[in-house]
Design a protein around this motif. Sequence first.
Motif, short mmCIF file in Angstrom:
data_model
loop_
_atom_site.label_atom_id
_atom_site.label_comp_id
_atom_site.label_asym_id
_atom_site.label_seq_id
_atom_site.Cartn_x
_atom_site.Cartn_y
_atom_site.Cartn_z
N LEU A 269 0.76 -1.28 0.13
CA LEU A 269 0.12 -0.04 0.17
C LEU A 269 0.90 1.39 0.11
N TYR A 270 2.02 1.34 0.76
CA TYR A 270 2.95 2.29 0.78
C TYR A 270 3.36 2.65 -0.81
N PHE A 271 3.71 1.44 -1.17
CA PHE A 271 4.43 1.63 -2.75
C PHE A 271 3.38 2.39 -3.73
N THR A 272 2.12 1.82 -3.57
CA THR A 272 1.14 2.13 -4.53
C THR A 272 0.74 3.66 -4.14
N ILE A 273 0.75 4.17 -3.02
CA ILE A 273 0.24 5.59 -2.73
C ILE A 273 1.63 6.59 -2.77
N TYR A 274 2.64 5.96 -2.33
CA TYR A 274 3.66 7.02 -2.13
C TYR A 274 4.75 6.93 -3.30
N ILE A 275 4.83 5.66 -4.21
CA ILE A 275 5.77 5.95 -5.00
C ILE A 275 4.92 5.97 -6.44
N MET A 276 3.86 4.96 -6.66
CA MET A 276 2.89 5.11 -7.79
C MET A 276 2.14 6.41 -7.75
N LYS A 277 1.95 7.20 -6.61
CA LYS A 277 1.00 8.21 -6.46
C LYS A 277 -0.46 7.92 -7.16
N MET A 278 -0.88 6.93 -6.68
CA MET A 278 -2.25 6.23 -6.93
C MET A 278 -3.16 6.09 -5.51
N PRO A 279 -4.79 6.12 -5.70
CA PRO A 279 -5.26 6.17 -4.45
C PRO A 279 -5.44 4.68 -4.05
N LEU A 280 -5.90 4.62 -2.84
CA LEU A 280 -5.94 3.17 -2.21
C LEU A 280 -6.70 2.14 -2.96
N GLU A 281 -7.67 2.56 -3.60
CA GLU A 281 -8.24 1.70 -4.20
C GLU A 281 -7.84 0.93 -5.46
N VAL A 282 -6.87 1.60 -5.81
CA VAL A 282 -6.15 0.90 -7.02
C VAL A 282 -5.25 -0.37 -6.35
N ALA A 283 -5.05 -0.31 -5.18
CA ALA A 283 -4.20 -1.54 -4.80
C ALA A 283 -5.18 -2.66 -4.91
N GLY A 284 -6.43 -2.46 -4.50
CA GLY A 284 -7.46 -3.56 -4.65
C GLY A 284 -7.78 -3.90 -6.17
N LEU A 285 -7.53 -2.88 -7.08
CA LEU A 285 -7.88 -3.40 -8.52
C LEU A 285 -6.61 -4.22 -9.00
N VAL A 286 -5.49 -3.71 -8.42
CA VAL A 286 -4.11 -4.48 -8.76
C VAL A 286 -4.46 -5.88 -8.39
N ALA A 287 -4.87 -6.04 -7.07
CA ALA A 287 -4.93 -7.47 -6.74
C ALA A 287 -6.06 -8.40 -7.38
N THR A 288 -7.15 -7.71 -7.69
CA THR A 288 -8.25 -8.33 -8.41
C THR A 288 -7.78 -8.85 -9.99
N VAL A 289 -6.87 -7.89 -10.52
CA VAL A 289 -6.28 -8.13 -11.84
C VAL A 289 -5.26 -9.49 -11.74
N SER A 290 -4.69 -9.50 -10.63
CA SER A 290 -3.41 -10.36 -10.42
C SER A 290 -4.35 -11.72 -10.17
N VAL A 291 -5.47 -11.99 -9.51
CA VAL A 291 -6.18 -13.07 -9.54
C VAL A 291 -6.49 -13.48 -10.70
N VAL A 292 -7.01 -12.72 -11.58
CA VAL A 292 -7.29 -12.96 -13.18
C VAL A 292 -6.20 -13.70 -13.82
#
Length: 461
Positions: A269-292
Motif C-alpha cells: 500500500l505504501y508503494f502504491t500510494i507514495y511511489i506510484m501516486k495512486m489512491p488506495l482503491e488501486v491496490a484492490g484493483l491490482v489485486a483483482t487483476v492479479s487473481v485473473v
Amino acid sequence: MTNTTPQSIDNDDAPTEGAAMKFPDYVKYGIGMVGNQIMRDVPSSLLLFYMTNTLLISPALAGFAILVPKLWVIVADPLVGMLSDKTRGRWGPRKPYLFAGSIFSALMFVLMFTVPMPASPLLATLLIGACYLLLSTGYSLYSVPYLTLAADLGRTQRERTLALAYKHFFCLAGVVIALGIAPWLVSTFGQDKGAYGVMSAVLGMLLFVTTMTTTVLVPVRQADPNTPPMTGNLLSQMIGAFDHRPFRIVFTAATLQLLGFGVNAAMGLYFTIYIMKMPLEVAGLVATVSVVGAVVSQPLWVRLATRCGTIPAYRIATISAAISSTLILLVPAGALAPYLALGFVGGMTTCGFTMMSFSSLIEAIALDGPDSNRKALFASAYTAMEKAMLAVGGFLTAMILSLSGFIQGADAQPAQVMTTIVLANVAFPSTLKLLSLFVLARYEGRPPPARHFEAVIEAAE
C-alpha cells in the motif's frame, strides 16, 4: 520410524477405506479457504497501514504489535497439530479444532478493527496487539487442521492433489476479497476508523460463513486405529519432522520466499500510494487483476509440472516471479494501465510458485509413508513458518519505515523514505526468491509426480 521411500506414493490404486471423493466433496473442502485467506491477507496487507495512517501510531510501535502475536504461532501451530493428531472421538481429529477456530477467529477479526481506541498510542498499540494475538490463536486452531484435511480426505495421491487444486481456486477468491474488496470498502466508506469497522464486519461475516461451511459439511474421517501413537514432547517431534529431507528442503525454500512476500504485502500500500501516486482503491484493483492472471495461468503451470515435475516447475515459477516483480521499476508514477498489466503478469507468476510450494509440501508429507502419524505436525510446522514470515515481514517493514524517517499520516514523505519503500518492496523479495533456488537445487532424486497433476488439470479446466 515411518517409511520415506518414493514408493510410498506410487500405488494410487491400492485399496483404501472410505468412499471416493466427488465434486461436492472438493467444494465443501475448498470453500473454507476463502475465510482462511481473509484471516491471513487482510492483517498482512492492511493492519500496519491502518495503525500508521489511521490511528497515527508510529511504525516502530505498530511493528511490535504485529510481530509478537505472529511469533506466538510458532508455538501455537505445532501445538494444535500435535493435539489434533492425538485427538480421538466421534468428531474425528480435525473437526473440534475447525469449529473452535471458525468461531473465535471471526469474532477477533471484527473486534480488532472495531474496538474503541484509547488516546494513548502505547495503550492503543497494546490493545491492537492483544486482539491480533487472539486472532492469531483462532487462525492456528482453524488453519492447521484445515491444511491437514487435504491429506486426510483423499484416499489416493490423485484425490489429494485434486483437493489441493480446488483449495487453490477458493484461495484466489479469498485473495480477491482480502486484497481487492477490503481496501475498496475502506476507501468507499472514508478511510477512517469507521470505514475499517465496516470492512471488518462484512468480511468477518464472510470469514465465518465460509469456514463454518467446511467445518460442518466435510465428513468426519477417523484416524486409522492401526497408526502408532506419536511419542516424545513437542520439541522432539518437531526436530524429528526436520529429519525428513523432502520436507526440510521445501520448508527452507518456502521460508525465504514467504519472508520476501511478507515484506511485499506490508509495503504494498505504501508503494502504491507514495511511489506510484495512486489512491488506495488501486491496490484492490491490482489485486483483482492479479487473481485473473492466476486463474488464467493455473492450467499452464499444471501442464508444466506434468511435463517436468513439481520441483523444476517450482524453480521456473520462482525465477519468473522475481523478474516480473522487478519490472515494476520501469512503470512511471501514475501510469495505471502498465501497472495493472504487471499486476496481471505478477498474478501468473505468483500462482506458479504458490501452487508448486503447496504441491511440494503435500508430496513431502506423502513421502513420509501412508502410515505416517505426523501429517498435522508437518502441516503445522509449515503454517507456523508461513505466519511467522508474514509477521516478520510486517515487522521489518515497520522498522525500515521508522528508521528511514516515515511520517505517519503524511501525504508526502522524505526522499530517503521513498528510496526505502522501493528497495523493500522490489529488491528484497526478488533477492530472497533467487536465493531459494539454491535450496531447491538440493531436492534431487525424487520422482516427478507427473500423473498426479492430471487431476489438477481436470479441476483447472
